[in-house]
Design an enzyme around this catalytic site. Structure first.
Site, PDB file in Angstrom:
ATOM      1  N   GLU A   1      80.616 -71.311  -1.370  1.00 17.68           N
ATOM      2  CA  GLU A   1      81.509 -72.212  -0.652  1.00 17.68           C
ATOM      3  C   GLU A   1      81.337 -72.125   0.859  1.00 17.68           C
ATOM      4  O   GLU A   1      82.192 -71.586   1.548  1.00 17.68           O
ATOM      5  CB  GLU A   1      82.964 -71.962  -1.067  1.00 17.68           C
ATOM      6  CG  GLU A   1      83.288 -70.483  -1.303  1.00 17.68           C
ATOM      7  CD  GLU A   1      84.611 -70.243  -2.016  1.00 17.68           C
ATOM      8  OE1 GLU A   1      85.039 -71.102  -2.789  1.00 17.68           O
ATOM      9  OE2 GLU A   1      85.192 -69.176  -1.775  1.00 17.68           O
ATOM     10  N   PRO A   2      80.250 -72.683   1.371  1.00 14.50           N
ATOM     11  CA  PRO A   2      80.078 -72.728   2.824  1.00 14.50           C
ATOM     12  C   PRO A   2      81.086 -73.697   3.438  1.00 14.50           C
ATOM     13  O   PRO A   2      81.399 -74.731   2.846  1.00 14.50           O
ATOM     14  CB  PRO A   2      78.649 -73.258   2.992  1.00 14.50           C
ATOM     15  CG  PRO A   2      78.407 -74.087   1.769  1.00 14.50           C
ATOM     16  CD  PRO A   2      79.164 -73.386   0.667  1.00 14.50           C
ATOM     17  N   GLY A   3      81.600 -73.343   4.579  1.00 12.34           N
ATOM     18  CA  GLY A   3      82.530 -74.222   5.282  1.00 12.34           C
ATOM     19  C   GLY A   3      81.948 -74.631   6.606  1.00 12.34           C
ATOM     20  O   GLY A   3      81.375 -75.714   6.766  1.00 12.34           O
ATOM     21  N   ARG A   4      82.013 -73.707   7.576  1.00  9.42           N
ATOM     22  CA  ARG A   4      81.550 -74.017   8.935  1.00  9.42           C
ATOM     23  C   ARG A   4      80.096 -74.464   8.951  1.00  9.42           C
ATOM     24  O   ARG A   4      79.704 -75.273   9.793  1.00  9.42           O
ATOM     25  CB  ARG A   4      81.744 -72.808   9.851  1.00  9.42           C
ATOM     26  CG  ARG A   4      80.743 -71.675   9.624  1.00  9.42           C
ATOM     27  CD  ARG A   4      81.113 -70.435  10.405  1.00  9.42           C
ATOM     28  NE  ARG A   4      82.404 -69.928   9.952  1.00  9.42           N
ATOM     29  CZ  ARG A   4      83.352 -69.457  10.756  1.00  9.42           C
ATOM     30  NH1 ARG A   4      83.151 -69.393  12.044  1.00  9.42           N
ATOM     31  NH2 ARG A   4      84.499 -69.025  10.268  1.00  9.42           N
TER      32      ARG A   4
ATOM     33  N   TYR B   1      90.165 -66.098  18.510  1.00 11.95           N
ATOM     34  CA  TYR B   1      89.313 -64.940  18.285  1.00 11.95           C
ATOM     35  C   TYR B   1      88.128 -64.855  19.225  1.00 11.95           C
ATOM     36  O   TYR B   1      87.044 -64.481  18.823  1.00 11.95           O
ATOM     37  CB  TYR B   1      88.889 -64.730  16.824  1.00 11.95           C
ATOM     38  CG  TYR B   1      88.911 -65.869  15.851  1.00 11.95           C
ATOM     39  CD1 TYR B   1      89.781 -65.818  14.759  1.00 11.95           C
ATOM     40  CD2 TYR B   1      88.052 -66.953  15.975  1.00 11.95           C
ATOM     41  CE1 TYR B   1      89.791 -66.828  13.814  1.00 11.95           C
ATOM     42  CE2 TYR B   1      88.068 -67.973  15.023  1.00 11.95           C
ATOM     43  CZ  TYR B   1      88.940 -67.898  13.954  1.00 11.95           C
ATOM     44  OH  TYR B   1      88.950 -68.896  13.021  1.00 11.95           O
TER      45      TYR B   1
ATOM     46  N   CYS C   1      99.197 -74.799  29.474  1.00 11.49           N
ATOM     47  CA  CYS C   1      99.844 -73.840  30.358  1.00 11.49           C
ATOM     48  C   CYS C   1      99.760 -72.437  29.779  1.00 11.49           C
ATOM     49  O   CYS C   1     100.768 -71.838  29.388  1.00 11.49           O
ATOM     50  CB  CYS C   1     101.284 -74.253  30.592  1.00 11.49           C
ATOM     51  SG  CYS C   1     101.337 -75.820  31.468  1.00 11.49           S
ATOM     52  N   GLU C   2      98.556 -71.944  29.683  1.00 10.55           N
ATOM     53  CA  GLU C   2      98.261 -70.603  29.179  1.00 10.55           C
ATOM     54  C   GLU C   2      97.009 -70.133  29.891  1.00 10.55           C
ATOM     55  O   GLU C   2      95.995 -70.842  29.888  1.00 10.55           O
ATOM     56  CB  GLU C   2      97.916 -70.642  27.679  1.00 10.55           C
ATOM     57  CG  GLU C   2      98.995 -71.114  26.763  1.00 10.55           C
ATOM     58  CD  GLU C   2     100.091 -70.081  26.537  1.00 10.55           C
ATOM     59  OE1 GLU C   2      99.810 -68.879  26.671  1.00 10.55           O
ATOM     60  OE2 GLU C   2     101.216 -70.502  26.230  1.00 10.55           O
TER      61      GLU C   2
HETATM   62  C1  LIG Z   1      87.239 -69.709   4.905  1.00  9.92           C
HETATM   63  C2  LIG Z   1      86.686 -69.556   3.560  1.00  9.92           C
HETATM   64  C3  LIG Z   1      85.426 -70.060   3.267  1.00  9.92           C
HETATM   65  C4  LIG Z   1      84.535 -70.691   4.300  1.00  9.92           C
HETATM   66  O1  LIG Z   1      84.227 -69.847   5.349  1.00  9.92           O
HETATM   67  P1  LIG Z   1      83.150 -70.340   6.420  1.00  9.92           P
HETATM   68  O2  LIG Z   1      83.007 -69.222   7.360  1.00  9.92           O
HETATM   69  O3  LIG Z   1      83.718 -71.544   7.078  1.00  9.92           O
HETATM   70  O4  LIG Z   1      81.908 -70.659   5.657  1.00  9.92           O
HETATM   71  C5  LIG Z   1      84.975 -69.967   1.973  1.00  9.92           C
HETATM   72  N1  LIG Z   1      85.750 -69.403   1.008  1.00  9.92           N
HETATM   73  C6  LIG Z   1      86.974 -68.913   1.257  1.00  9.92           C
HETATM   74  C7  LIG Z   1      87.754 -68.314   0.164  1.00  9.92           C
HETATM   75  C8  LIG Z   1      87.477 -68.954   2.532  1.00  9.92           C
HETATM   76  O5  LIG Z   1      88.680 -68.435   2.789  1.00  9.92           O
END
Ligand SMILES: *Cc1c(COP(=O)(O)O)cnc(C)c1O
Length: 438
Positions: A289-292, A333, A360-361
């Protein structure tokens, strides 16, 4: 490294994406502006899908918390990926986008009863159960609805990913999942197998984010395959699926060294195949499950430079018309980003400046100490790799409206998220009649 998909610096020295100059996008849609490169987004989807598909039965699901909106969900589905969601809101978005619910996986460490009801009713593919509270609640919900739900169990494998403290998730001391080392995971599997309305399809884990070392993934796959073997021995059942999570690292700034998705696929799949042989297990269907890595590099943000403050001998602050409200990650982060002068990017003279937001930070800084051409008020700058965790973490702090997002492709630009108006900002507010001015 930061120019991905259709992004390029054209002959005139201007940044171009989807065949359109950044300056034209800024003039037409205003700034700050999220720009999403359709070609790049699709390319990222295919790279991961193809890398894993070459090893057999696998499924890539997009971690949609990185960028959740209707049009993006459609593109993800068209590219053959599944969807990882973490809330009722993301589930609702998937339903409205007409996403194939079979390919939706529901994560999170504290799903509410209402979220579970919505999920079970929608025929969603897998609910990834994080803890015993969820396990019991889900069984109760399914019994009430007289439905059976396929689930996975989230295991904390005890792997330390080398990444920022806040985005590590696989270590022992984590709020997520059933701990492996103290026996909680095996106890949870036993409990789940005894639930009448739940069908345990397999196990899930996720060790963290912005991971560059492929050995972290092979270690994790090895540990999880050992768990599957233990499950077989204890409960005489071979799970069909193993989800090894996401977190594949991308390029944000100098020092980031992203690998090819094929390296990830190889690290995971070689280990899985080898361990399956060694442990005499059926090879489970592997889910990642890639996201970023899917949405991040496909996005950039355009800002207009406003005030410039120079403290001689100390620092030059260049303020833009957005900030932590549209990109929280540097404040949250200490995340690093890269930027360029987007219009007239050939201008040479360079200096070190720091890009500040308008909130304003003092912590509202987008980039510390970056070398850019000498900037003037009115200049357009582009910050790269903002497709992930920018819009989805955006806020209305200081009552700033969230920016629009345009999807660009082959010379066309379409708004897929409208810019918020001041009216949007007070939409849910109620001015009590007794307080209204007479
Ligand atoms: C956030 C998350 C991802 C994706 O992470 P990335 O760094 O965006 O690839 C995949 N699986 C789970 C369970 C997550 O919490």
């Amino acid at each position: 490294m930061y120019l991905r998909g259709s992004m390029k610096i054209n002959d005139k020295g201007n940044l171009e994406v989807g065949g359109i100059e950044a300056g034209d996008l800024a003039r037409q849609f205003g700034t700050p502006l999220y720009v999403l490169d359709e070609a790049g987004l699709r390319e990222n989807c295919r790279d991961f899908r193809d890398a894993f598909a070459s090893y057999g039965d696998t499924l890539v699901i997009y971690a949609s918390k990185t960028l959740s909106c209707l049009s993006v969900y459609r593109i993800i589905e068209e590219e053959g990926l599944g969807l990882d969601i973490v809330s009722g809101g993301e589930l609702y978005t998937a339903l409205k986008a007409g996403f194939n619910m079979e390919k939706v996986y529901f994560h999170g460490n504290n799903k509410s009863r209402d979220e579970m009801v919505l999920a079970v009713k929608s025929g969603l593919g897998r609910i990834v159960v994080d803890n015993l509270y969820e396990l019991d609640l889900l069984e109760e919900v399914c019994a009430e609805l007289n439905k059976t739900q396929s689930i996975m169990l989230r295991i904390t494998p005890g792997v330390e990913a080398h990444t920022h403290e806040f985005i590590k998730t696989g270590q022992l001391d984590s709020k997520f999942g059933f701990t492996l080392s103290n026996g909680q995971a095996m106890a949870a599997i036993k409990a789940a197998l005894e639930k009448k309305h739940l069908h345990v399809k397999g196990l899930h884990c996720h060790i963290g984010s912005q991971i560059f070392e492929m050995s972290s993934y092979s270690n994790t796959a090895e540990i999880m395959m050992n768990v599957l073997a233990e499950v077989k021995e204890r409960f005489h059942i071979e799970f069909e699926e193993l989800n090894v999570g996401g977190g594949f690292g991308i390029f944000y700034a100098a020092g980031d060294d992203p690998k090819d998705p094929r390296a990830w696929a190889q690290a995971v799949m070689d280990t899985v195949k080898e361990k399956a042989r060694e442990l005499n297990l059926r090879q489970p269907k592997i889910i990642v499950e890639p996201g970023r890595a899917v949405s991040g590099p496909a996005g950039l943000t355009l800002y207009t430079v406003g005030s410039i403050k120079e403290i001689p001998g100390i620092r030059k602050y260049v303020a833009v018309d957005g900030g932590m409200t549209d990109n929280l990650r540097p404040a949250l982060y200490n995340a690093k980003y890269t930027a360029v002068l987007a219009d007239n990017a050939v201008r040479e003279k360079t200096e070190i400046v720091s890009i500040a937001g308008k909130c304003c930070e003092s912590g509202d800084m987008l980039i510390w100490d970056i070398v850019l051409p000498v900037l003037e008020s009115g200049d357009l700058i582009a910050v790269f790799a903002t497709g992930a965790y920018n819009y989805s973490m955006a806020s209305n702090y200081n009552k700033l409206p969230r920016p629009a997002m345009v999807l660009v492709n082959e010379g066309a630009a379409d708004v897929i998220i409208e810019r918020e108006t001041y009216d949007d900002l007070i939409r849910n507010e109620i001015l009590l009649e007794r307080l209204a001015s007479k």
